[in-house]
Structures are given as C-alpha cells and as structure tokens.
Design a protein around this motif. Sequence first.
Motif, PDB file in Angstrom:
ATOM      1  N   VAL A   4       0.838  -1.208   0.000  1.00 35.03           N
ATOM      2  CA  VAL A   4       0.000   0.000   0.000  1.00 35.03           C
ATOM      3  C   VAL A   4       0.871   1.256   0.000  1.00 35.03           C
ATOM      4  N   LYS A   5       1.880   1.273   0.849  1.00 34.80           N
ATOM      5  CA  LYS A   5       2.701   2.483   0.967  1.00 34.80           C
ATOM      6  C   LYS A   5       3.536   2.717  -0.292  1.00 34.80           C
ATOM      7  N   ARG A   6       3.936   1.645  -0.983  1.00 32.49           N
ATOM      8  CA  ARG A   6       4.744   1.823  -2.190  1.00 32.49           C
ATOM      9  C   ARG A   6       3.983   2.611  -3.249  1.00 32.49           C
ATOM     10  N   GLU A   7       2.705   2.308  -3.417  1.00 34.95           N
ATOM     11  CA  GLU A   7       1.915   3.033  -4.414  1.00 34.95           C
ATOM     12  C   GLU A   7       1.725   4.489  -3.998  1.00 34.95           C
ATOM     13  N   LEU A   8       1.484   4.724  -2.718  1.00 34.88           N
ATOM     14  CA  LEU A   8       1.318   6.096  -2.240  1.00 34.88           C
ATOM     15  C   LEU A   8       2.619   6.891  -2.380  1.00 34.88           C
ATOM     16  N   LEU A   9       3.744   6.246  -2.055  1.00 34.06           N
ATOM     17  CA  LEU A   9       5.040   6.903  -2.190  1.00 34.06           C
ATOM     18  C   LEU A   9       5.349   7.242  -3.643  1.00 34.06           C
ATOM     19  N   ALA A  10       5.090   6.292  -4.523  1.00 32.78           N
ATOM     20  CA  ALA A  10       5.398   6.517  -5.941  1.00 32.78           C
ATOM     21  C   ALA A  10       4.591   7.681  -6.501  1.00 32.78           C
ATOM     22  N   ASP A  11       3.314   7.746  -6.165  1.00 40.01           N
ATOM     23  CA  ASP A  11       2.477   8.829  -6.679  1.00 40.01           C
ATOM     24  C   ASP A  11       2.880  10.176  -6.079  1.00 40.01           C
ATOM     25  N   THR A  23       0.960  18.769  -1.941  1.00 36.54           N
ATOM     26  CA  THR A  23      -0.185  18.173  -1.241  1.00 36.54           C
ATOM     27  C   THR A  23      -0.278  16.671  -1.486  1.00 36.54           C
ATOM     28  N   ALA A  24       0.458  16.145  -2.458  1.00 36.29           N
ATOM     29  CA  ALA A  24       0.449  14.699  -2.698  1.00 36.29           C
ATOM     30  C   ALA A  24       1.058  13.938  -1.528  1.00 36.29           C
ATOM     31  N   ARG A  25       1.785  14.660  -0.663  1.00 32.72           N
ATOM     32  CA  ARG A  25       2.353  14.025   0.529  1.00 32.72           C
ATOM     33  C   ARG A  25       1.409  14.104   1.729  1.00 32.72           C
ATOM     34  N   ARG A  26       0.209  14.611   1.491  1.00 34.72           N
ATOM     35  CA  ARG A  26      -0.831  14.613   2.518  1.00 34.72           C
ATOM     36  C   ARG A  26      -1.860  13.567   2.118  1.00 34.72           C
ATOM     37  N   SER A  60     -14.626  14.153  -3.300  1.00 33.41           N
ATOM     38  CA  SER A  60     -14.258  14.500  -4.674  1.00 33.41           C
ATOM     39  C   SER A  60     -13.331  15.711  -4.775  1.00 33.41           C
ATOM     40  N   ALA A  61     -13.192  16.481  -3.699  1.00 32.20           N
ATOM     41  CA  ALA A  61     -12.241  17.598  -3.735  1.00 32.20           C
ATOM     42  C   ALA A  61     -10.803  17.108  -3.812  1.00 32.20           C
ATOM     43  N   CYS A  62     -10.577  15.874  -3.425  1.00 32.27           N
ATOM     44  CA  CYS A  62      -9.247  15.275  -3.530  1.00 32.27           C
ATOM     45  C   CYS A  62      -9.069  14.736  -4.948  1.00 32.27           C
ATOM     46  N   PRO A  63      -7.953  15.044  -5.619  1.00 29.41           N
ATOM     47  CA  PRO A  63      -7.786  14.630  -7.017  1.00 29.41           C
ATOM     48  C   PRO A  63      -7.472  13.157  -7.217  1.00 29.41           C
ATOM     49  N   ASP A  64      -7.062  12.436  -6.157  1.00 28.26           N
ATOM     50  CA  ASP A  64      -6.647  11.041  -6.307  1.00 28.26           C
ATOM     51  C   ASP A  64      -7.215  10.231  -5.151  1.00 28.26           C
TER      52      ASP A  64
END
Length: 330
Positions: A123-130, A138-141, A301-305
Amino acid sequence: MTEQSKINRKGAKPGSLFERADQAFGLDRLGGASVPRNLPLARKPAARAKPQSAPASVAPSRVAASEQVDKPVAPQAAPEPTAEPAVTLRGPRLEIDRELLHDAGLIVPEDPVTGLLEEFRIVKRELLADARASSDPTARRILVCSPHPGEGKTYCATNLAIALAAERDVEVVLVDADLLNPSVARRLGIETGEGLMDALSDSRILPEDLVSPTDIDGLFIMQAGTSTSRDSENLTSTRTAEVLDRLTRSAPNRFVIFDTPPALAASPAAELAAYVGQALLVVRADQTGRAALEDARQLLSACPDIKLLLNAAQFSPSGRRFGDYGEREE
C-alpha cells in the motif's frame, strides 16, 4: 658688357663700381622703410616637444581602449535565494506502548516481518510513488477515511503510518482528525493533549509545537486536541491551509496522514479532502455497500486522487498469501 680699358678714369672718384653708381644715381634713397616703433614684437614660437611614449601600465593600447568602449559589461548574476529550512517538529516526546500495538493487531516495528506488514508495504509503495512523481506538495498529505464506522479506517491509518515511517529519510505525521471520536492516543497508549483543533482555533499557537516525536524512528503524532462546536468552521477557514502548509513546507520527505471520521457520519473528511493530494477510502469486505461507497467517493471528490483499500478480505483471487514464505520447507 662695357670694355673697362676704354672708360675715362680722369676726374673719377675712387671706389668700386657699386659705390660710384650709388653716388651717381642716389641709390641710398632706395633703402627699406623704417620699422614703426609701436609694432608688436613677434613671439618666438615655442619649441615643439617630442612625444614620449607612456608606460604600458598607465596608457592602455589602442586595441584595449577599443575593447573597453565597445565590449558590453556582463551583468552580475543575482544571488540565489536561500531555501527556507523545514519546520522542526518539537512537541513533547512520546513513548508508544508496544503491548497495545500487539494486542490491537497493529504493526510492531521490532517484531519479525509479518503478512500484515507486507500488505501495508504494498500500500505504501503506491502512495510513495504517486507522491514522488507529483510536483504538488499536497500529494504528501494522505487522508484515510471510510464510509461508515467500524470499517477499519483508524486501524489502516495507524498501520500505514508505522510502515511508512520505516522508510529511510522519511518523516510521518499521524494526525488524529476524528474530532468526534479520537482514538489514536488510546491505541498507542499515550496521554491525550492539545492538537490540531487547538492550532486551528488559536493563531498564536505554532502547529509544530503540538506535533510530538515518538520512540518509533520517523513517526510523529498530532492529536485531535480540544473539540468545540465550531470545529467544522475552523476546518474550512484559511487557518487550516496555513497550519498544514507550515507542517510540510520545505520538507519533501515529510508525509502527513489524516485519520478522519467516517465520510457519511461527519463533515471533517469532506472538508479536509480539499487540502490533501491523495485519499485512501477503506471499505470492509462483505460489509460496505456499493451505494455507500459511491456516496463517500462523491463527498471526497475535492481530492484529485482517491484510492480504494479493501479491509478484512479473506479471499484472494490470485491465491497470494503473505507471511507464509518462512514456514515452508525448501
């Protein structure tokens, strides 16, 4: 020319031919005119000085002078701005109760690798990669939420934070944003204290003073803090953006994970979705309905991903099962 022998010299006055001619014709009257007394005296021209070559160190050559006139002066580059240092998280240090982690089925950092740890590594690998592929800080939030209570969102948020903190040179701030039912402190065995809502309601409070390091390397905790009737309004104020920006500014290896209330039970999840770059929507296998999942996705939906995490699944279509490799005999 007159022959001299035939000239009658009797009675002639002595003298040369020119003297006698002067006496006969009065040549003395033909002298030059006298010089006037008031005529200005002519000045003697000054002697022209010989040119002397100047020393090379004083008089530059003609080529050098031309270069100095024609060659443009290169502008000096302005000094590069100094990067602002990351905010230091300086709350009181906390000790995590390892027995509570074990009893709650959470990841214990010092224990051997388990199937649970391997699953959250994926799970964390996909979050880290993105997050690292995005130029948006904000991708780190990361917001962790579920449609209904009891679907495991706090369980997943805590495990994800512990797994992510194991990465080298990574800091993880686990924020308890479940204002109605904060449970992070209870699960980790730490005393409750000031936190997110205190920083939002009072602009004099520095948020980094309320983020505590723990005895798990790389893991920091920010508690929910003091809840009031104006929590929703505080979350939608400009102060929220200021607090979150201060936590992540100039810290490219710092991640913030929000454990929020269920999306269909309270508004904070939808309000915080506007400040994060990734959301993890936790649904429980054989329990969460499709309609509830769609409604929760719409609220976030305010979150893009938005990513989906299936919790408590007992069946894997691929037959993959983590944690049993070491039990096999090779």
